[in-house]
Design a protein around this motif. Sequence first.
Motif, mmCIF file in Angstrom:
data_model
loop_
_atom_site.group_PDB
_atom_site.id
_atom_site.type_symbol
_atom_site.label_atom_id
_atom_site.label_comp_id
_atom_site.label_asym_id
_atom_site.label_seq_id
_atom_site.Cartn_x
_atom_site.Cartn_y
_atom_site.Cartn_z
ATOM 1 N N LEU A 46 -8.917 -12.165 7.733
ATOM 2 C CA LEU A 46 -7.485 -11.695 6.805
ATOM 3 C C LEU A 46 -6.949 -10.317 7.241
ATOM 4 O O LEU A 46 -6.196 -10.120 7.644
ATOM 5 N N VAL A 47 -8.056 -9.271 7.467
ATOM 6 C CA VAL A 47 -7.533 -7.890 7.813
ATOM 7 C C VAL A 47 -7.046 -7.943 9.160
ATOM 8 O O VAL A 47 -6.302 -7.063 9.705
ATOM 9 N N HIS A 48 -7.639 -8.780 10.163
ATOM 10 C CA HIS A 48 -7.287 -8.791 11.610
ATOM 11 C C HIS A 48 -5.737 -9.303 11.434
ATOM 12 O O HIS A 48 -4.994 -8.750 12.107
ATOM 13 N N VAL A 49 -5.425 -10.127 10.680
ATOM 14 C CA VAL A 49 -4.033 -10.867 10.841
ATOM 15 C C VAL A 49 -3.198 -9.847 10.223
ATOM 16 O O VAL A 49 -1.940 -9.555 10.677
ATOM 17 N N LEU A 50 -3.278 -9.035 9.287
ATOM 18 C CA LEU A 50 -2.610 -8.059 8.429
ATOM 19 C C LEU A 50 -2.367 -7.020 9.536
ATOM 20 O O LEU A 50 -1.272 -6.479 9.653
ATOM 21 N N ARG A 51 -3.458 -6.585 10.240
ATOM 22 C CA ARG A 51 -3.265 -5.494 11.086
ATOM 23 C C ARG A 51 -2.258 -5.716 12.003
ATOM 24 O O ARG A 51 -1.476 -4.970 12.484
ATOM 25 N N GLU A 52 -2.316 -6.965 12.954
ATOM 26 C CA GLU A 52 -1.586 -7.671 13.769
ATOM 27 C C GLU A 52 -0.137 -7.628 13.309
ATOM 28 O O GLU A 52 0.915 -7.237 13.995
ATOM 29 N N HIS A 53 0.195 -8.068 12.350
ATOM 30 C CA HIS A 53 1.383 -8.309 11.803
ATOM 31 C C HIS A 53 2.035 -7.092 11.347
ATOM 32 O O HIS A 53 3.153 -6.905 11.676
ATOM 33 N N PHE A 54 1.511 -6.064 10.814
ATOM 34 C CA PHE A 54 2.047 -4.771 10.336
ATOM 35 C C PHE A 54 2.032 -3.646 11.456
ATOM 36 O O PHE A 54 2.602 -2.614 11.175
ATOM 37 N N GLN A 55 1.288 -3.964 12.501
ATOM 38 C CA GLN A 55 1.366 -3.239 13.773
ATOM 39 C C GLN A 55 0.755 -1.764 13.290
ATOM 40 O O GLN A 55 1.807 -0.698 13.658
ATOM 41 N N CYS A 56 -0.178 -1.742 12.642
ATOM 42 C CA CYS A 56 -0.688 -0.472 12.227
ATOM 43 C C CYS A 56 -2.247 -0.288 12.714
ATOM 44 O O CYS A 56 -2.789 -0.960 13.607
ATOM 45 N N GLY A 57 -2.749 1.053 12.494
ATOM 46 C CA GLY A 57 -3.762 1.302 12.949
ATOM 47 C C GLY A 57 -5.070 0.645 12.288
ATOM 48 O O GLY A 57 -6.233 0.368 13.152
ATOM 49 N N ALA A 58 -5.095 0.658 10.986
ATOM 50 C CA ALA A 58 -6.432 -0.007 10.382
ATOM 51 C C ALA A 58 -6.109 -0.663 9.132
ATOM 52 O O ALA A 58 -5.230 -0.301 8.274
ATOM 53 N N VAL A 59 -6.900 -1.536 8.661
ATOM 54 C CA VAL A 59 -6.702 -2.498 7.619
ATOM 55 C C VAL A 59 -8.154 -2.638 6.930
ATOM 56 O O VAL A 59 -8.729 -2.942 7.690
ATOM 57 N N VAL A 60 -8.359 -2.282 5.653
ATOM 58 C CA VAL A 60 -9.661 -2.334 5.148
ATOM 59 C C VAL A 60 -9.451 -3.152 3.857
ATOM 60 O O VAL A 60 -8.661 -2.757 3.045
ATOM 61 N N LEU A 61 -10.382 -3.673 3.832
ATOM 62 C CA LEU A 61 -10.695 -4.431 2.414
ATOM 63 C C LEU A 61 -11.885 -4.030 1.685
ATOM 64 O O LEU A 61 -12.945 -4.114 2.191
ATOM 65 N N LEU A 62 -11.740 -3.423 0.527
ATOM 66 C CA LEU A 62 -12.806 -2.606 -0.238
ATOM 67 C C LEU A 62 -12.867 -3.195 -1.509
ATOM 68 O O LEU A 62 -12.193 -3.700 -2.165
ATOM 69 N N GLN A 63 -14.282 -3.592 -1.872
ATOM 70 C CA GLN A 63 -14.488 -4.066 -3.273
ATOM 71 C C GLN A 63 -15.237 -2.910 -4.093
ATOM 72 O O GLN A 63 -15.959 -2.142 -3.571
ATOM 73 N N ARG A 64 -14.828 -3.097 -5.206
ATOM 74 C CA ARG A 64 -15.300 -2.075 -6.267
ATOM 75 C C ARG A 64 -16.681 -2.290 -6.885
ATOM 76 O O ARG A 64 -17.191 -3.300 -6.997
ATOM 77 N N SER A 65 -17.471 -1.278 -6.744
ATOM 78 C CA SER A 65 -18.786 -1.199 -7.185
ATOM 79 C C SER A 65 -19.101 -0.009 -7.861
ATOM 80 O O SER A 65 -19.479 1.084 -7.552
ATOM 81 N N GLU A 66 -19.060 -0.232 -9.215
ATOM 82 C CA GLU A 66 -19.063 0.938 -10.145
ATOM 83 C C GLU A 66 -18.203 1.927 -10.035
ATOM 84 O O GLU A 66 -16.976 1.879 -9.784
ATOM 85 N N ASP A 67 -18.737 3.098 -9.568
ATOM 86 C CA ASP A 67 -17.511 4.339 -9.262
ATOM 87 C C ASP A 67 -17.192 4.461 -7.678
ATOM 88 O O ASP A 67 -16.670 5.310 -7.412
ATOM 89 N N CYS A 68 -17.692 3.581 -6.915
ATOM 90 C CA CYS A 68 -17.224 3.460 -5.526
ATOM 91 C C CYS A 68 -16.863 2.197 -5.042
ATOM 92 O O CYS A 68 -16.679 1.051 -5.616
#
Length: 512
Positions: free
Chosen positions: A23-45
Motif C-alpha cells: 500500500l505505501v509503495h503504491v501511494l509513494r509511486e502514485h503521488f511521486q513523493c519522497g516517503a509514505v508511512v503508515l503508523l498505528q497509534r499505541s497509547e501516546d505514541c
Amino acid sequence: MIEPLILPDLVAELPAAVRMQRLVHVLREHFQCGAVVLLQRSEDCLKPLAAAGLVQEALGRRFEIASHPRLAALISRKEPTWFDPDSPLPDPYDGLLDSSPGEPLPVHDCMGVSLYGEGRLWGVLTMDALRAGTFDEAARRELQALIPLIEACVRVTRLEQENRTLRLSRTGEQPGLPAIDEHVLGHSPIITGLLEELSVVADSELPVLLSGETGVGKELFARWVHSNSRRADKPLIHVNCAALPETLAESELFGHVKGAFSGAMTDRGGRFDAAHGGTILLDEVGELPLSIQAKLLRTLQNGEIQRIGADKPIKVDVRIIAATNRKLAESVAAGDFRADLYHRLSVYPVPIPPLRDRGNDILLLAGHFLELNRIRLGVRSLRLSPEAEQALLGYQWPGNVRELEHVISRAALKALGRNGSRQGIISLEAAHLDIASAAQVNEPVADSLSATPGDGAGELASLRQFTDACQRQHLRAALERANDNWAAAARMLDIDPSNLHKLAKRLGLKAS
C-alpha cells in the motif's frame, strides 16, 4: 487511476505486513513523493508499521504524539491536513528520507490524514516530499477520495488477524504473534523465530530459563512472555537475585512473621506473595546462595512457601521465569548451583541472541534510542550518517543492546556539543560513536598473531576477536577463489550454505 492497484490486495490472501508495505509503495509511486508511512497509534505514541522512502533506523522509532506537533495536528482532524512548506512546525522525518543519503535535508512538503476503524482512531498516514509544491490542491483532493480505500486495507488486515486467531483457537493451535508488540524491536530472522518460540511457551505454565550475555535484554523478553501469557492481567514481580544480601534473601523472597528475628516487628509477605496469581522473574538466578536454592526448589516442586518463623507453609500460584548470564550447567558441575533446581528451572530453556547476530536490527534499535535522545535533549532532529550506520553494523557489541543505548546517548551529546544548535538536523557521525568498526577490529587481531605479553607488540586481542578475524579472512579467501559464488564457497569450506550466509552476516561481510 490508483484504485486498480490497491483493490486487488483487498481480496487477496496476503500477510498483513506485505499488504501494508504494498500500500505505501503504491501511494509513494502514485503521488511521486519522497516517503509514505503508515503508523498505528499505541497509547501516546505512533509506531511505523510500513514505510517507503525512510532510512531503516526510522522504523525503530516510536513517535511520541505530544513531541511532534504535525502528528498531533493529523490526529486532531478527520480530513487530510496539509502543511505549508514554510510551516514552522518541525517534521518528524526531517533528515530521515533515504532520497537524501548525503547532506540531511528537511522535509519541504507534507500532508497526511488520520485513519479510523469502527469509529475509533487507528493511526495516521503521512506523505512527505523534499520538493515544495509536490502536494498541490489536486493531490489533497485525491487523498481525501482515497481515505475509504486506505481504511479498508487497514480494516481487512485487522479482520484477517482476528479471524485467524479465532480459527486457531478453535482448533487448539497457537495463534502466533500478536498483531502489535509494544516492546521487542526487530525484524531479523533470529528474532522473528525467537518470538514465535516464545509465543508458544508463553501460553503454557512451564518455567522458562532465559540465558544470554549481559545486556541482550533478558528482562525485556521475560516481560514479553508475561504480557502474552494467561497471567498478563496479574503482576510481574522482578527480583534481582544478585542484589539480594544473603542474610535478607530468604525474607525478601518468602517473607517472615512477627518476632521471627530481631527487627521483625510485624508479619511481612515476600516477593512470592506479591506475585501470587502472576509471574515472578528471578533475574541473575545463578547468584542465589545455595541455602536459598533449596527453599526455591520446594516452591517449584510443591507450589508452597514458608515464611521465616512460620509453622505452616502457604500455597502460592506463581509462574517462574529465570534469567542468567551464567552457564548454569557449568555452575552445577562446579558445585555452585543445585542440579535438581537447575533441571526444574530449565524445563524450557531459551537462549537470547547477542546483538551482533541480529543484523539490521541494530539500526532499528539505534533509531529507537535516537528518538529517545532527541526528546531528552530537545533537538529538532537526530539521525545517523551513512558512515555511522556502517560503523554500527560492523561493530561486535560485547555489551549488546545496553552498550548500543549508551553509545547512542554519548554520541548524541557529542554531536550536539559540536553542532551547537538544537534547531537544525544533527547527524551522528562515525567519529561521534567512538567504537571500532569491523575493519578496525581486524588490525589489532592480525597484529596479535605474533604478539606475546611484554614484547612491545601491544595488547593481545580477545579470543573472540581473534577467532572472528581468522574466520573473516578465510571466508574472504574462499569467496575470492569461488568468484563470489556463495554456494561454491560453501562447498569449499564444507559448510551448509544457509549457515555460511548466517556466519557472513554476523562477521559483517554480508548485509542482512
